[in-house]
Scaffold this motif. Sequence first.
Motif, PDB file in Angstrom:
ATOM      1  N   TRP A 114       0.850  -1.186   0.000  1.00  0.00           N
ATOM      2  CA  TRP A 114       0.000   0.000   0.000  1.00  0.00           C
ATOM      3  C   TRP A 114       0.887   1.238   0.000  1.00  0.00           C
ATOM      4  O   TRP A 114       1.870   1.247   0.735  1.00  0.00           O
ATOM      5  N   PRO A 115       0.602   2.245  -0.783  1.00  0.00           N
ATOM      6  CA  PRO A 115      -0.516   2.372  -1.733  1.00  0.00           C
ATOM      7  C   PRO A 115      -0.339   1.469  -2.949  1.00  0.00           C
ATOM      8  O   PRO A 115       0.749   0.907  -3.150  1.00  0.00           O
ATOM      9  N   PRO A 116      -1.369   1.336  -3.778  1.00  0.00           N
ATOM     10  CA  PRO A 116      -1.287   0.423  -4.911  1.00  0.00           C
ATOM     11  C   PRO A 116      -0.173   0.787  -5.883  1.00  0.00           C
ATOM     12  O   PRO A 116       0.023   1.960  -6.210  1.00  0.00           O
ATOM     13  N   LEU A 117       0.540  -0.209  -6.326  1.00  0.00           N
ATOM     14  CA  LEU A 117       1.550  -0.016  -7.365  1.00  0.00           C
ATOM     15  C   LEU A 117       0.867   0.346  -8.686  1.00  0.00           C
ATOM     16  O   LEU A 117      -0.302   0.009  -8.913  1.00  0.00           O
ATOM     17  N   ALA A 118       1.614   1.003  -9.556  1.00  0.00           N
ATOM     18  CA  ALA A 118       1.066   1.391 -10.851  1.00  0.00           C
ATOM     19  C   ALA A 118       0.590   0.178 -11.641  1.00  0.00           C
ATOM     20  O   ALA A 118      -0.446   0.225 -12.318  1.00  0.00           O
ATOM     21  N   ILE A 119       1.302  -0.950 -11.542  1.00  0.00           N
ATOM     22  CA  ILE A 119       0.905  -2.135 -12.304  1.00  0.00           C
ATOM     23  C   ILE A 119      -0.421  -2.692 -11.793  1.00  0.00           C
ATOM     24  O   ILE A 119      -1.246  -3.168 -12.575  1.00  0.00           O
ATOM     25  N   ALA A 120      -0.659  -2.613 -10.471  1.00  0.00           N
ATOM     26  CA  ALA A 120      -1.950  -3.045  -9.928  1.00  0.00           C
ATOM     27  C   ALA A 120      -3.059  -2.137 -10.435  1.00  0.00           C
ATOM     28  O   ALA A 120      -4.140  -2.608 -10.831  1.00  0.00           O
ATOM     29  N   ALA A 121      -2.795  -0.824 -10.446  1.00  0.00           N
ATOM     30  CA  ALA A 121      -3.790   0.125 -10.957  1.00  0.00           C
ATOM     31  C   ALA A 121      -4.076  -0.136 -12.433  1.00  0.00           C
ATOM     32  O   ALA A 121      -5.227  -0.011 -12.890  1.00  0.00           O
ATOM     33  N   ASP A 122      -3.067  -0.526 -13.186  1.00  0.00           N
ATOM     34  CA  ASP A 122      -3.253  -0.818 -14.611  1.00  0.00           C
ATOM     35  C   ASP A 122      -4.136  -2.053 -14.797  1.00  0.00           C
ATOM     36  O   ASP A 122      -4.994  -2.087 -15.693  1.00  0.00           O
ATOM     37  N   ILE A 123      -3.915  -3.072 -13.980  1.00  0.00           N
ATOM     38  CA  ILE A 123      -4.739  -4.290 -14.066  1.00  0.00           C
ATOM     39  C   ILE A 123      -6.185  -3.957 -13.733  1.00  0.00           C
ATOM     40  O   ILE A 123      -7.119  -4.393 -14.416  1.00  0.00           O
ATOM     41  N   TRP A 124      -6.375  -3.173 -12.673  1.00  0.00           N
ATOM     42  CA  TRP A 124      -7.742  -2.766 -12.324  1.00  0.00           C
ATOM     43  C   TRP A 124      -8.375  -1.958 -13.452  1.00  0.00           C
ATOM     44  O   TRP A 124      -9.531  -2.189 -13.817  1.00  0.00           O
ATOM     45  N   ALA A 125      -7.629  -1.010 -14.000  1.00  0.00           N
ATOM     46  CA  ALA A 125      -8.182  -0.152 -15.052  1.00  0.00           C
ATOM     47  C   ALA A 125      -8.632  -0.974 -16.259  1.00  0.00           C
ATOM     48  O   ALA A 125      -9.685  -0.716 -16.843  1.00  0.00           O
ATOM     49  N   ALA A 126      -7.851  -1.991 -16.615  1.00  0.00           N
ATOM     50  CA  ALA A 126      -8.203  -2.843 -17.749  1.00  0.00           C
ATOM     51  C   ALA A 126      -9.495  -3.609 -17.486  1.00  0.00           C
ATOM     52  O   ALA A 126     -10.200  -3.982 -18.427  1.00  0.00           O
ATOM     53  N   GLY A 127      -9.813  -3.829 -16.203  1.00  0.00           N
ATOM     54  CA  GLY A 127     -11.045  -4.521 -15.836  1.00  0.00           C
ATOM     55  C   GLY A 127     -12.186  -3.586 -15.481  1.00  0.00           C
ATOM     56  O   GLY A 127     -13.210  -4.031 -14.962  1.00  0.00           O
ATOM     57  N   GLY A 128     -12.012  -2.294 -15.749  1.00  0.00           N
ATOM     58  CA  GLY A 128     -13.081  -1.338 -15.485  1.00  0.00           C
ATOM     59  C   GLY A 128     -13.074  -0.742 -14.099  1.00  0.00           C
ATOM     60  O   GLY A 128     -14.026  -0.062 -13.695  1.00  0.00           O
ATOM     61  N   ILE A 129     -12.025  -0.982 -13.331  1.00  0.00           N
ATOM     62  CA  ILE A 129     -11.899  -0.432 -11.976  1.00  0.00           C
ATOM     63  C   ILE A 129     -10.956   0.761 -12.057  1.00  0.00           C
ATOM     64  O   ILE A 129      -9.739   0.623 -11.967  1.00  0.00           O
ATOM     65  N   GLY A 130     -11.536   1.927 -12.284  1.00  0.00           N
ATOM     66  CA  GLY A 130     -10.750   3.112 -12.573  1.00  0.00           C
ATOM     67  C   GLY A 130     -10.530   4.020 -11.382  1.00  0.00           C
ATOM     68  O   GLY A 130     -10.702   3.609 -10.220  1.00  0.00           O
ATOM     69  N   PRO A 131     -10.167   5.280 -11.629  1.00  0.00           N
ATOM     70  CA  PRO A 131      -9.821   6.220 -10.555  1.00  0.00           C
ATOM     71  C   PRO A 131     -10.901   6.413  -9.505  1.00  0.00           C
ATOM     72  O   PRO A 131     -10.591   6.579  -8.323  1.00  0.00           O
ATOM     73  N   ALA A 132     -12.169   6.404  -9.901  1.00  0.00           N
ATOM     74  CA  ALA A 132     -13.242   6.619  -8.922  1.00  0.00           C
ATOM     75  C   ALA A 132     -13.297   5.492  -7.896  1.00  0.00           C
ATOM     76  O   ALA A 132     -13.567   5.728  -6.713  1.00  0.00           O
ATOM     77  N   ARG A 133     -13.012   4.274  -8.333  1.00  0.00           N
ATOM     78  CA  ARG A 133     -13.005   3.151  -7.391  1.00  0.00           C
ATOM     79  C   ARG A 133     -11.700   3.124  -6.583  1.00  0.00           C
ATOM     80  O   ARG A 133     -11.700   2.716  -5.426  1.00  0.00           O
ATOM     81  N   LEU A 134     -10.607   3.568  -7.179  1.00  0.00           N
ATOM     82  CA  LEU A 134      -9.374   3.698  -6.403  1.00  0.00           C
ATOM     83  C   LEU A 134      -9.562   4.744  -5.307  1.00  0.00           C
ATOM     84  O   LEU A 134      -8.998   4.609  -4.211  1.00  0.00           O
ATOM     85  N   ALA A 135     -10.379   5.754  -5.583  1.00  0.00           N
ATOM     86  CA  ALA A 135     -10.668   6.769  -4.568  1.00  0.00           C
ATOM     87  C   ALA A 135     -11.459   6.161  -3.411  1.00  0.00           C
ATOM     88  O   ALA A 135     -11.285   6.561  -2.252  1.00  0.00           O
ATOM     89  N   VAL A 136     -12.330   5.196  -3.717  1.00  0.00           N
ATOM     90  CA  VAL A 136     -13.052   4.495  -2.653  1.00  0.00           C
ATOM     91  C   VAL A 136     -12.059   3.777  -1.742  1.00  0.00           C
ATOM     92  O   VAL A 136     -12.141   3.861  -0.512  1.00  0.00           O
ATOM     93  N   MET A 137     -11.112   3.067  -2.337  1.00  0.00           N
ATOM     94  CA  MET A 137     -10.093   2.369  -1.547  1.00  0.00           C
ATOM     95  C   MET A 137      -9.332   3.353  -0.672  1.00  0.00           C
ATOM     96  O   MET A 137      -9.063   3.087   0.509  1.00  0.00           O
ATOM     97  N   ASP A 138      -8.974   4.484  -1.237  1.00  0.00           N
ATOM     98  CA  ASP A 138      -8.196   5.468  -0.504  1.00  0.00           C
ATOM     99  C   ASP A 138      -8.967   6.020   0.696  1.00  0.00           C
ATOM    100  O   ASP A 138      -8.361   6.406   1.698  1.00  0.00           O
ATOM    101  N   ARG A 139     -10.305   6.046   0.597  1.00  0.00           N
ATOM    102  CA  ARG A 139     -11.124   6.586   1.686  1.00  0.00           C
ATOM    103  C   ARG A 139     -11.179   5.667   2.900  1.00  0.00           C
ATOM    104  O   ARG A 139     -11.561   6.103   3.988  1.00  0.00           O
ATOM    105  N   VAL A 140     -10.879   4.401   2.735  1.00  0.00           N
ATOM    106  CA  VAL A 140     -10.949   3.469   3.864  1.00  0.00           C
ATOM    107  C   VAL A 140      -9.965   3.913   4.939  1.00  0.00           C
ATOM    108  O   VAL A 140      -8.776   4.122   4.669  1.00  0.00           O
ATOM    109  N   SER A 141     -10.452   4.026   6.171  1.00  0.00           N
ATOM    110  CA  SER A 141      -9.605   4.543   7.252  1.00  0.00           C
ATOM    111  C   SER A 141      -8.953   3.442   8.084  1.00  0.00           C
ATOM    112  O   SER A 141      -7.980   3.694   8.792  1.00  0.00           O
TER     113      SER A 141
END
Length: 236
Positions: A114-141
């Motif tokens: 943590w935080p997510p590596l760029a390659i993890a973000a790329d895998i998520w993005a290819a599956g439709g999990i983009g910045p808005a969902r990464l923002a959800v992850m970031d909000r977790v306290s």
Amino acid sequence: MTPEGLAGVMETTWPPARSFVEGPWRLRDGQGGGQRVSATTAEGAWTEADLLQAETAMTALGQKHLFLIRAGDAALDAALDARGYRINDPVVAYAAPAEDLAQPVSGMAAFLHWPPLAIAADIWAAGGIGPARLAVMDRVSGPKVAILGRIDDTPAGAAFVAVSGPVAMLHALEVPVTMRRRGAAAVMMRAAAGWAVMQGATTFAVVVTEANAPARALYARLGMVEAGRYHYRLRD
């Protein structure tokens, strides 16, 4: 884990940008983070007239008219059906004792970070999990971790896990099409459960759409059992 407990864990481990009560409704401002963080739920006794209040509030948020229907919401489900709402994405929750699911993972087959590596973000993005969902992850306290799955030194998947009390919940499990059916998802699940145990969690949970037969079969093979169901009602 009870259905009520499941709802609380989901709210904590995949939180909306804002959650507030208006009348008998809990409204969620998802800011593009998906249905779970954008759906309205009933928090008390409601009438037909109150449905317009919820719809007006969702419109003000710039969101679709979307309700989450849980066990005990049969009357609301019927009222929305009569109002022209369709069932959308029935969901099944699975759970298992975290210790039962956890197993040692060899080498770098699952890299926790943590935080997510760029390659993890790329895998998520290819599956439709983009910045808005990464923002959800970031909000977790609370405790949280990203997992990068690897097969033969090649990135093979990504997942996100967060803990709420005694329960850890996995979200955003994504394996590229070219890497599927090679065991990456199971390895990431077991690594995630091992991490959860280290955080003090005793239960490991995940939610999946009813239509996702391959994922449901995987969770069953791992010894996870059904822990609840819900669905959405959406008016296009």
